[in-house]
Motif scaffolding. Structure first.
Motif, PDB file in Angstrom:
ATOM      1  N   SER A  79       0.836  -1.339   0.064  1.00 55.63           N
ATOM      2  CA  SER A  79      -0.020  -0.141   0.168  1.00 55.63           C
ATOM      3  C   SER A  79       0.863   1.116  -0.152  1.00 55.63           C
ATOM      4  CB  SER A  79      -0.841   0.043   1.321  1.00 55.63           C
ATOM      5  OG  SER A  79      -0.339   0.258   2.337  1.00 55.63           O
ATOM      6  N   MET A  80       0.126   2.588  -0.244  1.00 54.40           N
ATOM      7  CA  MET A  80       0.957   3.750  -0.150  1.00 54.40           C
ATOM      8  C   MET A  80       1.660   3.866   1.411  1.00 54.40           C
ATOM      9  SD  MET A  80      -0.309   7.590  -0.477  1.00 54.40           S
ATOM     10  CE  MET A  80      -1.174   7.488   0.804  1.00 54.40           C
ATOM     11  N   ALA A  81       1.054   3.384   2.239  1.00 52.23           N
ATOM     12  CA  ALA A  81       1.388   3.554   3.761  1.00 52.23           C
ATOM     13  C   ALA A  81       2.616   2.406   3.718  1.00 52.23           C
ATOM     14  CB  ALA A  81       0.400   3.342   4.714  1.00 52.23           C
ATOM     15  N   SER A  82       2.511   1.263   3.552  1.00 54.31           N
ATOM     16  CA  SER A  82       3.475   0.350   3.784  1.00 54.31           C
ATOM     17  C   SER A  82       4.840   0.780   2.938  1.00 54.31           C
ATOM     18  CB  SER A  82       3.171  -1.102   3.177  1.00 54.31           C
ATOM     19  OG  SER A  82       3.113  -1.289   1.945  1.00 54.31           O
ATOM     20  N   GLN A  83       4.754   1.291   1.631  1.00 54.98           N
ATOM     21  CA  GLN A  83       5.820   1.657   0.964  1.00 54.98           C
ATOM     22  C   GLN A  83       6.354   3.118   1.470  1.00 54.98           C
ATOM     23  OE1 GLN A  83       7.381  -0.511  -1.741  1.00 54.98           O
ATOM     24  NE2 GLN A  83       5.699  -1.537  -0.513  1.00 54.98           N
ATOM     25  N   PHE A  92       9.168   7.278   8.471  1.00 58.83           N
ATOM     26  CA  PHE A  92       7.778   8.102   7.755  1.00 58.83           C
ATOM     27  C   PHE A  92       6.488   7.183   8.036  1.00 58.83           C
ATOM     28  CE2 PHE A  92       5.242   9.759   4.270  1.00 58.83           C
ATOM     29  CZ  PHE A  92       4.994  11.170   4.964  1.00 58.83           C
ATOM     30  N   THR A  93       5.455   7.689   8.525  1.00 56.53           N
ATOM     31  CA  THR A  93       4.341   6.634   8.825  1.00 56.53           C
ATOM     32  C   THR A  93       3.285   7.602   8.299  1.00 56.53           C
ATOM     33  OG1 THR A  93       5.171   5.733  10.800  1.00 56.53           O
ATOM     34  CG2 THR A  93       2.851   5.665  10.256  1.00 56.53           C
ATOM     35  N   ILE A  94       2.361   6.934   7.346  1.00 61.45           N
ATOM     36  CA  ILE A  94       1.289   7.552   6.833  1.00 61.45           C
ATOM     37  C   ILE A  94      -0.042   6.909   7.428  1.00 61.45           C
ATOM     38  CG2 ILE A  94      -0.558   7.672   4.904  1.00 61.45           C
ATOM     39  CD1 ILE A  94       1.937   7.608   3.096  1.00 61.45           C
ATOM     40  N   SER A  95      -0.658   8.012   8.449  1.00 61.17           N
ATOM     41  CA  SER A  95      -1.433   7.440   9.330  1.00 61.17           C
ATOM     42  C   SER A  95      -3.261   8.035   9.032  1.00 61.17           C
ATOM     43  CB  SER A  95      -1.308   8.161  10.608  1.00 61.17           C
ATOM     44  OG  SER A  95      -2.432   7.964  11.901  1.00 61.17           O
TER      45      SER A  95
END
Length: 133
Positions: A79-83, A92-95
């Motif tokens: 996913s975008m967050a995992s990448q 860097f974390t997308i939350s």
């Protein structure tokens, strides 16, 4: 449309109140191209995906599918967050944790909000579409 949460004012749309100055916006230049701001390489980016439906167009994918592709909500292997996490070595974390129950209450799926505009895409210019949002 996607926005990143930051901190302050008020935005009303379809009986939804959001803090507008908490969203990072992407201004459009005179050429019509979106001006990009420099990436934030570390920390947490509270990210919201907004699915927009016009009178003549609806989103192709469900809110759950989009949530899974962007955030890995339903165990997507990539996913975008995992990448983002992998490429930054976990720095860097997308939350989708907004720390605000009023936002969570209007989501169609984790990290995804649906907004309907009352104008068609075909035959409307950019200013008319922005005014409808």
């Amino acid at each position: 449309l996607a926005a990143t949460l930051h901190g302050g004012a008020v935005y009303l749309a379809d009986n939804v109140t959001l803090a507008l100055d908490r969203f990072k916006t992407y201004p459009v230049g005179s050429s019509g191209a979106r001006k990009r701001s420099p990436p934030r390489p570390f920390g947490v980016a509270k990210t919201l995906v907004i699915r927009v439906a016009a009178t003549d167009y609806g989103p192709k994918f469900s809110a759950a599918e989009i949530s899974n592709e962007f955030f890995g909500t339903y165990d997507a292997p990539v996913s975008m967050a995992s990448q983002a996490s992998a490429c930054s070595f976990g720095q860097f974390t997308i939350s989708t944790d907004y720390d605000d129950p009023s936002i969570d209450a209007v989501l169609s799926a984790p990290g995804v909000m649906d907004v309907a505009i009352g104008v068609p895409l075909v035959g409307s210019n950019q200013a008319q579409i922005r005014a409808a949002i």
